[in-house]
Design a protein around this motif. Structure first.
Motif, PDB file in Angstrom:
ATOM      1  N   ASN A  32     -74.268  40.028  -3.570  1.00  0.00           N
ATOM      2  CA  ASN A  32     -75.472  40.478  -3.530  1.00  0.00           C
ATOM      3  C   ASN A  32     -76.333  39.225  -3.120  1.00  0.00           C
ATOM      4  O   ASN A  32     -77.645  39.079  -3.238  1.00  0.00           O
ATOM      5  CB  ASN A  32     -76.111  41.080  -4.928  1.00  0.00           C
ATOM      6  N   ASP A  42     -70.759  37.065  -6.455  1.00  0.00           N
ATOM      7  CA  ASP A  42     -70.707  35.619  -5.437  1.00  0.00           C
ATOM      8  C   ASP A  42     -71.073  34.486  -6.362  1.00  0.00           C
ATOM      9  O   ASP A  42     -70.529  33.559  -6.246  1.00  0.00           O
ATOM     10  CB  ASP A  42     -71.798  36.039  -4.591  1.00  0.00           C
ATOM     11  N   GLY A  43     -72.066  34.616  -7.280  1.00  0.00           N
ATOM     12  CA  GLY A  43     -72.548  33.572  -7.936  1.00  0.00           C
ATOM     13  C   GLY A  43     -71.336  32.963  -9.021  1.00  0.00           C
ATOM     14  O   GLY A  43     -71.171  31.818  -8.778  1.00  0.00           O
ATOM     15  N   ALA A  48     -77.089  36.424  -4.583  1.00  0.00           N
ATOM     16  CA  ALA A  48     -78.141  36.120  -5.478  1.00  0.00           C
ATOM     17  C   ALA A  48     -77.724  35.969  -6.910  1.00  0.00           C
ATOM     18  O   ALA A  48     -76.540  36.319  -7.101  1.00  0.00           O
ATOM     19  CB  ALA A  48     -79.032  37.262  -5.672  1.00  0.00           C
ATOM     20  N   TYR A  49     -78.182  35.005  -7.657  1.00  0.00           N
ATOM     21  CA  TYR A  49     -77.976  35.214  -9.050  1.00  0.00           C
ATOM     22  C   TYR A  49     -78.700  36.300  -9.670  1.00  0.00           C
ATOM     23  O   TYR A  49     -79.753  36.136 -10.020  1.00  0.00           O
ATOM     24  CB  TYR A  49     -78.364  33.809  -9.866  1.00  0.00           C
ATOM     25  N   HIS A  50     -78.468  37.584  -9.248  1.00  0.00           N
ATOM     26  CA  HIS A  50     -79.293  38.808  -9.426  1.00  0.00           C
ATOM     27  C   HIS A  50     -79.856  38.683 -10.964  1.00  0.00           C
ATOM     28  O   HIS A  50     -81.028  39.338 -11.014  1.00  0.00           O
ATOM     29  CB  HIS A  50     -78.798  39.910  -8.713  1.00  0.00           C
ATOM     30  N   HIS A  79     -68.824  41.480  -4.822  1.00  0.00           N
ATOM     31  CA  HIS A  79     -70.279  42.105  -5.189  1.00  0.00           C
ATOM     32  C   HIS A  79     -71.246  41.040  -4.655  1.00  0.00           C
ATOM     33  O   HIS A  79     -71.638  40.142  -5.560  1.00  0.00           O
ATOM     34  CB  HIS A  79     -70.368  42.377  -6.771  1.00  0.00           C
TER      35      HIS A  79
HETATM   36 MG   LIG Z   1     -74.683  37.664  -7.438  1.00  0.00          MG
END
Ligand SMILES: [Mg+2]
Ligand SMILES: Cc1ncc(C[n+]2csc(CCOP(=O)(O)OP(=O)(O)O)c2C)c(N)n1
Length: 662
Positions: free
Chosen positions: A578, A551-552, A580-582, A576
């Motif tokens: 999530n 996503d990021g 977030a910038y996981h 994917h």
């Molecule tokens: Mg992400």
């Protein structure tokens, strides 16, 4: 160079053959010559290029001269149209290189080149691909080259366009991928228009900004100079270690008509054979491997072609040696019994001879590194383990950007392209293997095969953990996707390390185009456009291109989805998501832990909730088929089936899957 200037910029070797661009073409002189110009040129350009141009170009346009300027016109007459221009010849050069596409955001500094591609060149080989960000243009090229083994071309403004493109160039540079850029610029102050921002778009040394991470650049001042530099640039980019190159196409040189009688030729395009390792050194490397009790082959950016993969298999099988794949490219079949990537720690600890084949960071293979308050590292190999490196990395290093990794103490270094050296290494290895060694190797191979199977089973049971979780586990997404594509001719065109490497751990990869590695420079904003570029390369082979899209990453250049829709580039993007910038969330958590402050606020600046991003709507707004958000694992299979059907009819599709972080 300037239109309307009479003074000649002469260089001794140019003196005999006047060339367009060497000197200003006087208005009077031009008007006399222009009627015969196009025909004269066609007779003298390289036949290969002329043939390519003739095949692709629409019927030649008649020379359109306003009636008022026929004969000997008054000096003040306005010339409104011209016949063949420098930019036409530049397109001949691009055609001669066999370049299929130009990825570009339009820009007036290369308006003539743009027009020559679509009209003179017939918009075929190269075809103009409309991009919405120069970062997309370059990252598309990056992905395309990793499938096709050669670059497409990028046009950009020499100033603002190159500035947008720079991070993507850096990624390709670190990944040693050929990128071929032509940027527009107007060097002569006397011809810069006050309109269209031409002053702000003019630069004295355009390439300076990216020179630290390009292999070569040039700013040709004549068309013949352009032709030579175009071929030289291609050759430099394509010689391992491959890397981006850049040509500045002066806008005057593009737009000026080609002077009558100008003799222009395009040099023959030959790409040098890649450098092979010294035969004595290769013999010694083979000796060390054959004599070793536990040799280990480490591969990273090793195979460029299917032949490279097949040769790696041949070497590993001859030695019955384990292979660890760091996954910089598709190197070694994931289900091969000698593939021990799932048990890296054990095989590294056991090795007595390790050969790195384009292993970029051999230091990190033989050491463990601890990111603690005081950073530390320790060796993870047995004392006395011998290290051999075969890498073209030794042939090319720059100073400023330090992507060369920690210095590795090796016992033997061969400065050569690993893939090109494999045939000699295999031959020597086979020659030195005695029947007795062969029996030892077979025992070793049997043990490794058993360990491979056990590791695969362990990965499968790990994948079953939280099978029904929502958000959906990354392993479940991988398994659902594999179930639906495994009988197709598929190609994973995305990075996979944020996805816990699940596809690599679970699926059967064995073809060069089934995986293309990662960003090189680690720059986010690579994945979405690189997948579109790789899918563009895959299209003509009818392959099913599949991407796991973070996503990021997508939020950097989401508009590349429009390019995929507009140009009918079939690509399945499975988010994917999530939220977030996981990766960065984990870093902030680590710091919060270290500072003993609790991790509950680590989501600030690293997560994408309130509101959630709706990637299905985003994709739909660009004309891409999309569904989601999907957070119930039971909905995933049917959604995948529908999306794959869309891709198989030749279009992109995106599924917004809400996933576990890793
Ligand atoms: Mg992400
Ligand atoms: C251009 C750029 N900016 C910032 C970073 C730092 N960075 C590394 S990983 C990452 C998170 C990326 O998020 P996403 O693509 O969603 O992947 P995730 O870690 O969530 O799986 C960021 C911002 C980077 N690598 N590149």
């Amino acid at each position: 160079m300037a239109r309307g200037k009479k003074d000649k910029v002469s260089a001794p070797d140019h003196a005999k053959t006047p060339r367009a661009g060497d000197a200003g073409l006087g208005r009077r002189e031009f008007l006399k010559g222009v009627a015969a110009g196009a025909g004269a040129l066609a007779a003298t350009v390289d036949p290969l290029a002329a043939k390519a141009a003739a095949a692709a170009a629409p019927a030649a346009r008649p020379m359109a001269l306003p009636p008022a300027v026929e004969g000997d016109p008054p000096a003040e007459a306005e010339v409104l149209t011209v016949g063949r221009t420098g930019s036409d010849f530049m397109v001949d050069c691009i055609k001669a290189l066999g370049i299929e596409y130009v990825c570009s955001v339009a820009g007036s500094s290369f308006r003539a080149l743009h027009e020559s591609v679509i009209n003179y060149g017939g918009n075929k080989n190269p075809e103009f691909i409309t991009c919405t960000h120069e970062e997309s243009s370059v990252a598309m090229s990056h992905g395309y080259a990793k499938i096709e083994g050669k670059p497409l071309c990028i046009f950009a403004h020499g100033t603002v366009g190159l500035q947008h493109a720079s991070m993507a160039i850096y990624n390709a540079y670190c990944d040693r991928v050929p990128v071929y850029m032509i940027i527009g610029n107007n060097l002569d102050v006397t011809t810069r228009s006050p309109a269209y921002g031409e002053w702000a778009h003019s630069v004295q040394d355009a390439a300076a900004m990216v020179r630290e991470y390009t292999k070569w650049d040039d700013q040709p001042i004549s068309l013949q100079h352009f032709a030579e530099s175009a071929v030289r640039a291609y050759r430099i980019a394509m010689t391992p270690p491959m890397a981006p190159v850049l040509l500045v196409a002066d806008s005057e040189l593009q737009e000026n008509p080609i002077r009558e009688g100008t003799r222009l030729t395009i040099p023959k395009v030959t790409v040098p054979a890649a450098p092979q390792g010294d035969s004595g050194a290769v013999r010694e490397a083979a000796r060390l491997l054959v004599q070793a009790e536990n040799p280990l082959i480490v591969v990273d950016r090793t195979a460029r072609t299917q032949a490279g993969i097949d040769q790696l298999v041949e070497l590993a099988e001859a030695l019955q040696a384990p292979v660890i794949d760091i996954n910089g490219r598709m190197n070694f079949p994931t289900r091969h019994p000698l593939n021990q990537s799932n048990r890296r720690g054990a095989v590294v600890a056991n090795a007595d001879v390790i050969v790195g084949l384009e292993a970029l960071d051999l230091w990190a293979v033989v050491n463990s590194f601890h990111d603690q308050v005081r950073r530390s590292s320790r060796s993870v190999v047995k004392p006395g383990t011998k290290l051999i490196s075969i890498s073209a990395g030794d042939l090319y290093t720059k100073s400023n950007y330090q992507e060369f990794n920690r210095f590795t103490e090796v016992d033997m270094a061969i400065a050569a392209d690993a893939e090109a050296t494999l045939p000699a290494l295999i031959e020597e290895t086979k020659r030195q293997i005695t029947p007795e060694r062969k029996r030892t190797f077979q025992d070793r191979g049997a043990k490794l095969a058993a360990a491979h199977n056990a590791a695969l089973e362990a990965a499968r049971s790990e994948a079953a953990v939280a099978w029904d979780a929502s958000p959906i586990s990354t392993a479940r997404v991988s398994a659902e996707l594999w179930a639906q594509i495994k009988n197709d001719d598929w190609s994973v065109v995305s990075i996979l390390h944020h996805f816990n490497w699940w596809p690599i751990r679970l699926w059967a990869f064995d073809k060069q185009y089934q995986y293309i590695g990662r960003q090189g420079g680690g720059g986010i904003g690579y994945n979405a456009p690189a997948t579109v570029g790789a899918a563009l390369a895959n299209r003509k082979y009818g392959r099913l291109s599949v991407s796991i899209q973070d996503d990021g990453d997508l939020m950097f250049v989401p508009t590349v989805l429009w390019t995929a829709a507009h140009h009918r580039i079939p690509l399945l993007s499975v988010m994917h998501n999530n939220r977030a910038y996981h990766e960065e969330l984990m870093h902030v958590q680590r710091m919060a832990d270290r500072h003993n402050r609790g991790i509950d606020r680590a989501g600030i600046g690293t997560t994408f909730t309130d509101p959630n991003m709706d990637f299905a709507k985003l994709a739909q707004s660009m004309g891409v088929y999309a569904e989601g958000p999907i957070d119930n694992p039971k909905d995933l299979g049917p959604a995948l089936r529908r999306a794959i059907a869309v891709v198989k009819r030749g279009e992109p599709a995106l599924l917004d899957v809400v996933t576990q972080p890793r």
